[in-house]
Design a protein around this motif. Sequence first.
Motif, short mmCIF file in Angstrom:
data_model
loop_
_atom_site.label_atom_id
_atom_site.label_comp_id
_atom_site.label_asym_id
_atom_site.label_seq_id
_atom_site.Cartn_x
_atom_site.Cartn_y
_atom_site.Cartn_z
N GLU A 152 11.84 -11.21 -4.94
CA GLU A 152 11.71 -11.44 -3.50
C GLU A 152 10.26 -11.73 -3.12
N PHE A 153 10.10 -12.48 -2.05
CA PHE A 153 8.78 -12.72 -1.46
C PHE A 153 8.64 -11.83 -0.23
N HIS A 154 7.45 -11.23 -0.06
CA HIS A 154 7.20 -10.36 1.09
C HIS A 154 5.77 -10.54 1.59
N GLU A 155 5.60 -10.35 2.88
CA GLU A 155 4.26 -10.27 3.47
C GLU A 155 3.81 -8.81 3.40
N VAL A 156 2.61 -8.60 2.90
CA VAL A 156 2.09 -7.24 2.82
C VAL A 156 0.66 -7.20 3.36
N GLU A 157 0.29 -6.05 3.86
CA GLU A 157 -1.11 -5.80 4.24
C GLU A 157 -1.75 -4.99 3.12
N ILE A 158 -2.90 -5.44 2.65
CA ILE A 158 -3.60 -4.74 1.58
C ILE A 158 -4.27 -3.50 2.19
N THR A 159 -3.84 -2.33 1.73
CA THR A 159 -4.29 -1.08 2.35
C THR A 159 -5.39 -0.38 1.57
N SER A 160 -5.42 -0.56 0.25
CA SER A 160 -6.46 0.08 -0.56
C SER A 160 -6.56 -0.65 -1.89
N ALA A 161 -7.62 -0.36 -2.62
CA ALA A 161 -7.85 -1.07 -3.88
C ALA A 161 -8.30 -0.12 -4.98
N GLU A 162 -7.82 -0.37 -6.17
CA GLU A 162 -8.33 0.24 -7.38
C GLU A 162 -9.16 -0.83 -8.09
N THR A 163 -9.61 -0.54 -9.31
CA THR A 163 -10.53 -1.48 -9.95
C THR A 163 -9.87 -2.81 -10.28
N VAL A 164 -8.64 -2.79 -10.81
CA VAL A 164 -8.03 -4.03 -11.27
C VAL A 164 -6.72 -4.34 -10.55
N TYR A 165 -6.44 -3.67 -9.46
CA TYR A 165 -5.27 -3.99 -8.65
C TYR A 165 -5.46 -3.36 -7.28
N CYS A 166 -4.55 -3.68 -6.35
CA CYS A 166 -4.64 -3.09 -5.04
C CYS A 166 -3.24 -2.66 -4.58
N PHE A 167 -3.20 -1.97 -3.45
CA PHE A 167 -1.94 -1.49 -2.90
C PHE A 167 -1.65 -2.26 -1.61
N GLY A 168 -0.36 -2.57 -1.43
CA GLY A 168 0.04 -3.28 -0.22
C GLY A 168 1.16 -2.58 0.49
N GLU A 169 1.17 -2.70 1.81
CA GLU A 169 2.22 -2.13 2.65
C GLU A 169 3.00 -3.28 3.26
N PRO A 170 4.35 -3.32 3.06
CA PRO A 170 5.14 -4.41 3.63
C PRO A 170 5.01 -4.47 5.15
N ILE A 171 4.94 -5.68 5.67
CA ILE A 171 4.84 -5.89 7.11
C ILE A 171 6.23 -6.10 7.67
#
Length: 416
Positions: free
Chosen positions: A397-416
Motif C-alpha cells: 500500500e501507499f500512504h502519506e506519513v509525517e516524519i516524526t523522529s529519526a534514527e541514524t539510518v532510518y526514520c519513523f513516520g506517522e500515517p496522516i
Amino acid sequence: MARYHIETYGCTANRGESRVIEQALRDGGHHRAEGVGEADVAILNTCTVVEKTERNMLRRAEELERETADLIVTGCMALAQGEEFREAGIDARVLHWDDVPGAVLNGECPTPTPDSEPVLDGVVGILPIARGCMSDCSYCITKRATGRIDSPPIEENVAKARALVHAGAREIRVTGQDTGVYGWDAGERTLHELLDRICDIDGDFRVRVGMANPKGVHGIREELARVFAENEKLYNFLHVPVQSGSNDVLGDMRRQHQVREFVEVVETFDARLDHWTLSTDFIVGFPTETDEDHRKSLELFERVRPEKVNVTRFSKRPGTDAAKMKGLGGTLKKERSKEMVDLKMRLVGEAYEEMVGETREVLVVEPGTGDSVKCYDEAYRQVIVTDAEEHGIEPGEFHEVEITSAETVYCFGEPI
C-alpha cells in the motif's frame, strides 16, 4: 568469494532478516562455511528483548570475535544499543540489516547465477537485467565466474517486468552485476531506455535501480538523470560505488573511473533532483592506500554526503592480483575503518534528521519488528511505521506519513 557464518537470535522477523542477508550473499557468489572457524566473516543477528539476552549477545560476540577474522553485528540490539559492543571492547562492525550484504561483498559486484530469473518475494519483484560486467578490478574474484556483460534485449526485460507487476509486485528491484553497462555488449548504452520502458508499464509500482559502477553511469548521466526526473515510478536512488577518493588507489584497483567522473555523476543528479539518495561504497585499507589517500576518501565523503554507504575493510581474495600485494596492518585498517564509519554515522544521521517534520508518500514493502512495517519514500529512504495493524497498513500500500523522529539510518513516520 567469502565464506560466511551467520547466527540468528530472537523473533521470526530476525530470522526473516537473516534469510534476506543470506540470499543476497548467495547471489553475490558467497557460500556458508561449515563452521565459524572456517569462515572469512561471522554475522551475529542479535536480539535485545531482556537484560539476560543482552548479556548473552555480548558474550557470544566476544566468542565469535576470537574465532573469526571479521565480525559483523546486526539486529535489534545492534540498532538499539550498538554502543554496548564498543564499550565491551568488541572489535566488530555494527550494521543495520540492509547494510550487511554490501559490507560482506568487499566491494565485489553481485554475481547472479546463470539461470537468474525474476523472483517475486512478497510485494517485491527481483528483476536481473543482465549478467557479467565490463570491469577487471584487481581485488574482485567474481569476474572469473561471470565474464563480460551479457544483456538480454530491452523487450525481453520489459516483458519480465510486466509479468512481475501482473503477479502483484509493487516494487521492482532492477539488479545485475553492473546495471550501468547494460547494453554495452551490443555497442549501446541503454539502461535509461530500459528504465523508461519499464516505467511505461500500467500499474502502481516503484522501481529501484541496483548497483551501477561510475564508469558506466558517467557516459549516460544526463540521459539517466532525465529519466529519473520524468518518472515518478523510479525511486530517486542511485548506488554508484566509488571505492576510494584517491585516483592513485583507483588506478591500483583498476576501477576504470576517476574521482572527477564520480563527482560529475553526483552533480548531474543534484541538478535534476531535489530529493534523492546517493548510495556508494568505500574500501578502506587497500594495500597501496597511504594516509593521504585515506584523507582524500574522507574529504570526498564530506563533499558528496551520501545517504547510504557501505564501508568495507579490504581483505584479500584468492587468485586476484590484489592478493599478491603486501597488505596493510590489521590495526591500521581498523583505525581507518572506524574513522570512516564514524563520519558515515554522522552524515547519514544528519540526512534523516533533516526529514523530521516533513510529509512523504511511502510504499509499504514488508513487515518489520513487532507490529511495525518497513516503508520507503520516493528517494528510497527507509521509514518505519509502528502499530501497523491499528492503522490498517499492509505491504503493497501507499500512504502519506509525517516524519516524526529519526534514527541514524532510518526514520519513523506517522500515517496522516
